[in-house]
Design an enzyme around this catalytic site. Structure first.
Site, PDB file in Angstrom:
ATOM      1  N   TYR A   1       0.781  -1.232   0.000  1.00 16.64           N
ATOM      2  CA  TYR A   1       0.000   0.000   0.000  1.00 16.64           C
ATOM      3  C   TYR A   1       0.818   1.290   0.000  1.00 16.64           C
ATOM      4  O   TYR A   1       0.263   2.370  -0.208  1.00 16.64           O
ATOM      5  CB  TYR A   1      -0.974  -0.010   1.173  1.00 16.64           C
ATOM      6  CG  TYR A   1      -2.054  -1.059   0.978  1.00 16.64           C
ATOM      7  CD1 TYR A   1      -3.143  -0.807   0.158  1.00 16.64           C
ATOM      8  CD2 TYR A   1      -1.953  -2.312   1.572  1.00 16.64           C
ATOM      9  CE1 TYR A   1      -4.120  -1.763  -0.059  1.00 16.64           C
ATOM     10  CE2 TYR A   1      -2.924  -3.282   1.363  1.00 16.64           C
ATOM     11  CZ  TYR A   1      -4.002  -3.007   0.546  1.00 16.64           C
ATOM     12  OH  TYR A   1      -4.964  -3.964   0.326  1.00 16.64           O
TER      13      TYR A   1
ATOM     14  N   PHE B   1     -10.331  -3.718  11.469  1.00 16.12           N
ATOM     15  CA  PHE B   1     -11.653  -3.519  10.883  1.00 16.12           C
ATOM     16  C   PHE B   1     -11.674  -4.029   9.453  1.00 16.12           C
ATOM     17  O   PHE B   1     -10.650  -4.322   8.884  1.00 16.12           O
ATOM     18  CB  PHE B   1     -12.059  -2.036  10.944  1.00 16.12           C
ATOM     19  CG  PHE B   1     -10.992  -1.085  10.477  1.00 16.12           C
ATOM     20  CD1 PHE B   1     -10.814  -0.822   9.130  1.00 16.12           C
ATOM     21  CD2 PHE B   1     -10.151  -0.463  11.391  1.00 16.12           C
ATOM     22  CE1 PHE B   1      -9.829   0.062   8.685  1.00 16.12           C
ATOM     23  CE2 PHE B   1      -9.156   0.432  10.963  1.00 16.12           C
ATOM     24  CZ  PHE B   1      -9.007   0.683   9.621  1.00 16.12           C
TER      25      PHE B   1
END
Length: 404
Positions: A122, A404
């Site tokens: 990322y 999450f």
């Protein structure tokens, strides 16, 4: 190859979660699990890549906000990113990242955050490591504390009754922890309704600490690996331990370390320097492994920098390079302090020059500009680096206590 990229429909959620779980586990979820997942998803924030009508890649996001020094800022919580093995290295991930960040900008979400399944992925999209985690192993036999603890009661709480209590404690705790995101209701349900035994571990258990004026801490844990009379000592796995007072923090750790027939207490994703380490009379009782935690992306540099508070009153001009979100590229003048901040475009000489991912890494104060300068990721004078470090410093250090 023509691939359609779009949100999935309600009827396509089964295929969406099948694709996701096949990529990560090699198995489709059972029907009940698939239905549960489908019932707890923000449908308009899903993203699917379709090739000849077949779903070959997925992404999604949670609507949440993030605690930052002195404030909270809206953040898109990126999740459920997967690409089928048949369609890797064909630009699909880049297309999904592009679509997501454009959408986050339209929604006026200054930040995007994620947990990376593979760390190298990322950074090229402007994400930087904003918090760090420590994974702890503690030998129970050596776990005495240097100071006595006291005060407050601990009680078991049924998971069916726990959500309101836990969510209130967490909401209070996160206000003082930069890097702690809001927990959507669906995530609480995922933890407490379907968080059963991990391999070789038993049921999730909950204990709450009450100081006399109400709950001020909790621990979620599992016990496992007990081998019977020949090998009675098992492992206690701390899934989450959150406290709003020092008394609750120490008492809950003492509870975990005093459970009978336990040889080792393990805790993942704790703070980079966990205060428990200073409580142990024998510091060698604990071993820690540090790794990346929350990865952040400044979707809108101006709004993100203006959204937090700063430890020192100062003004900095930052030259930001951003090849993936070109609207961030250029010079930004940040003026801020404990009372507030503003950040606007500038033509003044830059104090510091850096990539978007480096700025994201420093945003919460967990990584210093001067540290990145030592590895060539930030350019600026020693004086400017010291000013930036003082301005962005955060106490306590940032910590993201949930995935999450």
């Amino acid at each position: 190859m023509t691939i359609e990229l779009r949100p999935v429909s309600k009827d396509e959620l089964g295929a969406y979660f099948d694709r996701l779980l096949l990529t990560f586990t090699g198995a489709r979820p059972p029907a009940a699990r698939r239905q549960w997942l489908s019932d707890h998803v923000e449908l308009d924030r899903t993203l699917g890549a379709f090739h000849r009508g077949r779903l070959v890649a997925t992404a999604g996001a949670w609507t949440m906000d993030l605690s930052v020094p002195g404030a909270t800022v809206p953040m898109a919580g990126v999740t459920r990113v997967s690409v089928a093995p048949t369609h890797r290295r064909q630009g699909l991930l880049r297309r999904m990242m592009r679509a997501q960040l454009d959408e986050f900008r339209r929604r006026q979400e200054p930040l995007a955050g994620l947990y990376a399944s593979e760390a190298p992925i990322y950074g090229r999209f402007g994400y930087g490591v904003a918090t760090w985690h420590a994974h702890l192993n503690i030998a129970r036999a050596q776990s005495g504390f240097v100071v006595p603890i006291g005060g407050g009661d601990v009680e078991e709480l049924a998971l069916s009754e726990a959500r309101d209590v836990l969510s209130r404690v967490y909401a209070s705790a996160r206000r003082v922890h930069p890097g702690a995101p809001e927990v959507p209701d669906a995530i609480w349900r995922r933890w407490l309704e379907v968080s059963g035994g991990e391999a070789r571990h038993g049921d999730l258990q909950c204990v709450v600490h009450d100081s006399g004026s109400g709950p001020d801490g909790y621990v979620l844990y599992q016990v496992g690996n007990r081998g019977g009379p020949a090998n009675p000592l098992g492992t206690l796995q701390v899934r989450s331990l959150i406290a709003t007072t020092t008394a609750a923090y120490a008492r809950l750790w003492r509870y975990c370390l005093d459970v009978d027939l336990i040889g080792t207490v393990r805790a993942r994703e704790r703070r980079q320097f966990e205060p428990l380490l200073t409580l142990l009379a024998d510091p060698r009782a604990a071993s820690a492994r540090v790794e990346d935690g929350l990865w952040l992306r400044l979707v809108d540099v101006g709004s993100a920098l203006a959204g937090r508070r700063y430890s020192a009153e100062d003004r900095l001009v930052l030259e930001v390079a951003d090849s993936f979100c070109d609207w961030n590229r250029g010079r930004w003048e940040l003026t801020g302090g404990p009372g507030g901040a503003e950040c606007t475009r500038s033509s003044k000489p830059a104090d510091l020059t850096l990539e978007a991912a480096a700025l994201a890494a420093c945003y919460l104060g967990g990584t210093r500009f001067s540290d990145l300068a030592e590895t060539g990721q930030v350019e600026g004078s020693a004086a400017a680096l010291a000013r930036a470090d003082a301005m962005f410093a955060s106490t306590p250090a940032p910590w993201c206590p949930i995935r999450f």
